[in-house]
Design a protein around this motif. Structure first.
Motif, mmCIF file in Angstrom:
data_model
loop_
_atom_site.group_PDB
_atom_site.id
_atom_site.type_symbol
_atom_site.label_atom_id
_atom_site.label_comp_id
_atom_site.label_asym_id
_atom_site.label_seq_id
_atom_site.Cartn_x
_atom_site.Cartn_y
_atom_site.Cartn_z
ATOM 1 N N GLN A 112 -69.678 24.459 -4.844
ATOM 2 C CA GLN A 112 -69.065 26.115 -6.180
ATOM 3 C C GLN A 112 -69.208 26.090 -7.080
ATOM 4 O O GLN A 112 -70.087 25.120 -7.558
ATOM 5 C CB GLN A 112 -67.381 25.154 -6.188
ATOM 6 C CG GLN A 112 -66.338 26.134 -5.226
ATOM 7 C CD GLN A 112 -65.669 25.468 -5.051
ATOM 8 O OE1 GLN A 112 -64.703 25.126 -6.430
ATOM 9 N NE2 GLN A 112 -64.087 26.488 -4.953
ATOM 10 N N GLY A 134 -76.982 35.182 -7.163
ATOM 11 C CA GLY A 134 -75.926 34.411 -7.470
ATOM 12 C C GLY A 134 -75.263 34.705 -9.243
ATOM 13 O O GLY A 134 -74.323 34.966 -9.483
ATOM 14 N N MET A 171 -74.469 38.545 -9.102
ATOM 15 C CA MET A 171 -72.627 38.157 -9.136
ATOM 16 C C MET A 171 -72.383 38.168 -10.102
ATOM 17 O O MET A 171 -70.545 38.162 -10.930
ATOM 18 C CB MET A 171 -72.096 37.437 -7.724
ATOM 19 C CG MET A 171 -72.840 38.029 -6.606
ATOM 20 S SD MET A 171 -72.608 37.000 -5.408
ATOM 21 C CE MET A 171 -71.019 37.188 -4.669
ATOM 22 N N ILE A 172 -72.685 36.882 -10.934
ATOM 23 C CA ILE A 172 -72.129 36.339 -12.181
ATOM 24 C C ILE A 172 -72.111 37.137 -12.972
ATOM 25 O O ILE A 172 -71.136 37.786 -14.095
ATOM 26 C CB ILE A 172 -72.944 35.056 -12.521
ATOM 27 C CG1 ILE A 172 -72.415 33.887 -11.749
ATOM 28 C CG2 ILE A 172 -72.425 34.272 -13.852
ATOM 29 C CD1 ILE A 172 -72.814 32.025 -11.999
ATOM 30 N N GLU A 198 -69.929 39.843 -12.827
ATOM 31 C CA GLU A 198 -68.174 39.671 -13.076
ATOM 32 C C GLU A 198 -68.280 39.115 -14.540
ATOM 33 O O GLU A 198 -66.943 39.552 -15.045
ATOM 34 C CB GLU A 198 -67.966 38.065 -12.527
ATOM 35 C CG GLU A 198 -67.241 38.066 -12.586
ATOM 36 C CD GLU A 198 -65.528 38.382 -11.883
ATOM 37 O OE1 GLU A 198 -64.785 38.789 -12.425
ATOM 38 O OE2 GLU A 198 -65.728 39.231 -10.681
ATOM 39 N N THR A 217 -64.480 31.301 -10.359
ATOM 40 C CA THR A 217 -65.740 30.192 -9.642
ATOM 41 C C THR A 217 -66.270 31.305 -8.772
ATOM 42 O O THR A 217 -65.660 32.079 -8.529
ATOM 43 C CB THR A 217 -64.969 29.211 -8.848
ATOM 44 O OG1 THR A 217 -64.049 27.830 -9.577
ATOM 45 C CG2 THR A 217 -66.025 28.295 -7.568
ATOM 46 N N LEU A 218 -67.339 30.950 -8.069
ATOM 47 C CA LEU A 218 -68.539 31.835 -7.502
ATOM 48 C C LEU A 218 -68.797 30.753 -6.488
ATOM 49 O O LEU A 218 -69.409 29.489 -6.847
ATOM 50 C CB LEU A 218 -69.782 31.726 -8.105
ATOM 51 C CG LEU A 218 -70.652 32.558 -7.389
ATOM 52 C CD1 LEU A 218 -70.010 33.909 -6.416
ATOM 53 C CD2 LEU A 218 -72.263 32.917 -7.680
ATOM 54 N N ASP A 219 -68.454 31.223 -4.401
ATOM 55 C CA ASP A 219 -69.019 29.933 -3.723
ATOM 56 C C ASP A 219 -69.856 30.848 -3.040
ATOM 57 O O ASP A 219 -70.479 31.612 -2.460
ATOM 58 C CB ASP A 219 -67.745 30.760 -2.507
ATOM 59 C CG ASP A 219 -65.649 29.457 -3.118
ATOM 60 O OD1 ASP A 219 -66.401 28.278 -3.873
ATOM 61 O OD2 ASP A 219 -64.692 30.154 -2.898
ATOM 62 N N SER A 220 -70.627 29.685 -2.651
ATOM 63 C CA SER A 220 -72.033 29.511 -1.725
ATOM 64 C C SER A 220 -71.697 29.796 -0.490
ATOM 65 O O SER A 220 -70.348 30.026 0.127
ATOM 66 C CB SER A 220 -72.589 28.860 -1.334
ATOM 67 O OG SER A 220 -72.350 27.496 -0.873
#
Length: 185
Positions: free
Chosen positions: A41, A73, A76-77, A80, A138-141
């Motif tokens: 995470q 990633g 994506m952040i 968001e 939270t970004l999950d792998s």
């Protein structure tokens, strides 16, 4: 070819690290201890004020230890954050001590790369000792089974070392093999 005669030898008496075999043992222990669906995470926090123009005055914190975190990633952040109205950071983009970006062992270098990838103004890269401020998301792998497939197919020592550290290092893997598989020490 019956093994009676030595045909070739190179550094026969030199010890070496059988890295790919160790990756298989690391994979086994990681699957047993963490589970195939385990996900790293990466948590994102805002520590400061966000004004009406979408500028965060303070710190954006990115806390995580995903060994595969990189450009995807970061994208994506960034999306968001923009969806939440944050378009600029006036202050720092801080990462945790164990954060890595595109397989860099240096948290400082990873923070600098993340700043560039997020493209949120002239924020300065920094290191954070812990999470602070308001939790944003939270970004999950990818699941561990996919990460291990990548690690073994690409023979990624970087990913193997990071996962190994998470499960107790070389000693933890060795102890598992002794205790669970009853291999001689």
């Amino acid at each position: 070819m019956d093994g009676a005669r030595l045909l070739a030898s190179h550094n026969a008496d030199e010890p070496f690290n059988p890295a790919s075999l160790i990756k298989l043992a690391t994979s086994l222990v990681a699957l047993k201890k963490l589970g195939a669906d385990y996900r790293f995470q990466t948590r994102v926090y805002a520590d400061g004020k966000i004004d009406t123009t979408g500028t965060l005055s303070g710190r954006l914190l990115v806390i995580g230890n995903d060994p595969t975190f990189g450009d995807v990633g970061a994208g994506m952040i960034a999306r968001e954050l923009r969806a939440r109205g944050i378009k600029n950071v006036k202050g720092t983009i801080s990462v945790s001590q164990d954060f890595c970006f595109n397989f860099s062992d240096s948290a400082e270098e990873s923070a600098a790369r993340l700043c560039k990838a997020l493209n949120l103004g002239n924020a300065e890269p920094a290191l954070a000792s812990d999470a602070a401020g308001t939790s944003l998301f939270t970004l999950d792998s990818y699941p561990l089974h996919d990460i291990l497939l990548y690690m073994n197919a690409r023979s990624s020592n970087f990913v193997a070392e990071r996962i190994g550290a998470l499960i107790g290092g070389a000693e933890g893997v060795q102890q598992f093999l002794i205790d669970e598989l009853h291999l001689p020490a």
